[in-house]
Design an enzyme around this catalytic site. Sequence first.
Site, PDB file in Angstrom:
ATOM      1  N   HIS A 140      39.759  33.758  46.737  1.00  0.00           N
ATOM      2  CA  HIS A 140      40.882  34.675  46.188  1.00  0.00           C
ATOM      3  C   HIS A 140      40.467  35.601  45.130  1.00  0.00           C
ATOM      4  O   HIS A 140      40.812  36.659  45.229  1.00  0.00           O
ATOM      5  CB  HIS A 140      41.934  33.608  45.443  1.00  0.00           C
ATOM      6  CG  HIS A 140      43.156  34.032  44.860  1.00  0.00           C
ATOM      7  ND1 HIS A 140      44.322  34.060  45.362  1.00  0.00           N
ATOM      8  CD2 HIS A 140      43.115  34.743  43.740  1.00  0.00           C
ATOM      9  CE1 HIS A 140      45.417  34.731  44.390  1.00  0.00           C
ATOM     10  NE2 HIS A 140      44.434  35.157  43.658  1.00  0.00           N
ATOM     11  N   GLU A 141      39.650  34.833  44.016  1.00  0.00           N
ATOM     12  CA  GLU A 141      39.223  35.745  43.148  1.00  0.00           C
ATOM     13  C   GLU A 141      38.383  36.839  43.620  1.00  0.00           C
ATOM     14  O   GLU A 141      38.254  38.246  43.146  1.00  0.00           O
ATOM     15  CB  GLU A 141      38.321  34.960  41.741  1.00  0.00           C
ATOM     16  CG  GLU A 141      39.254  33.786  41.381  1.00  0.00           C
ATOM     17  CD  GLU A 141      40.648  34.343  40.852  1.00  0.00           C
ATOM     18  OE1 GLU A 141      40.751  35.510  40.451  1.00  0.00           O
ATOM     19  OE2 GLU A 141      41.588  33.673  40.803  1.00  0.00           O
ATOM     20  N   HIS A 144      40.079  40.037  44.518  1.00  0.00           N
ATOM     21  CA  HIS A 144      40.358  40.818  43.632  1.00  0.00           C
ATOM     22  C   HIS A 144      39.533  41.961  43.353  1.00  0.00           C
ATOM     23  O   HIS A 144      39.628  43.307  43.057  1.00  0.00           O
ATOM     24  CB  HIS A 144      40.571  40.300  42.219  1.00  0.00           C
ATOM     25  CG  HIS A 144      42.041  39.620  42.387  1.00  0.00           C
ATOM     26  ND1 HIS A 144      43.231  40.294  42.261  1.00  0.00           N
ATOM     27  CD2 HIS A 144      42.380  38.275  41.864  1.00  0.00           C
ATOM     28  CE1 HIS A 144      44.114  39.361  42.004  1.00  0.00           C
ATOM     29  NE2 HIS A 144      43.558  38.053  41.890  1.00  0.00           N
TER      30      HIS A 144
HETATM   31 NI    NI Z   1      44.804  36.463  41.960  1.00  0.00          NI
END
Ligand code: NI
Length: 174
Positions: A140-141, A144
């Site tokens: 998830h990170e 980004h």
């Molecule tokens: Ni996030």
Amino acid sequence: MLEILTYGNPDLTKPNSELEQIGDEELALIGAMIETMYEADGVGLAAPQIGRNLRMFVLDVDFDRDAKHPDETRNPQVFINPKITWESTEDEPFEEGCLSLPNVHAQVWRPSSVRMTWRDDAWEEHDELLEGYLARVAQHEYDHLEQHLFVDRISQNKRLSLAPKLTELRNNNK
Ligand code: NI
């Protein structure tokens, strides 16, 4: 606490540069990101979320805010210049949220394990197989840093159902 940018802020989806080295300025930034992550009740935080377009994120999958001594459960990890070098063919679903998407949750399918290389805040190299919740949060990170948010990875129908909330967030950034 650093300001966390929300959906619709253009800095969230700008290209992110690798760090060439780590010095006092970077260490101070990492420390502030970690404190911001805890204060915002997040499991992870990526640099573009606080308006710094660098390939770096922090996470803590061990912190237990319900523990008798929550601070003693802190185990922050720093990922600098991460790369995913392998993904399992097996995917699994998980209900995700994001500090940049307040009050938005959706099921996201991702590989259940990944191999990742990165440097930590002592500039030590890592090359590890990440599994379970750590694999989930790290991916998830990592997204980004690749200019993606989890809502880019959900079904069309789910996106439609979230459209009013997303529009509201976008409008708040105008
Ligand atoms: Ni996030």
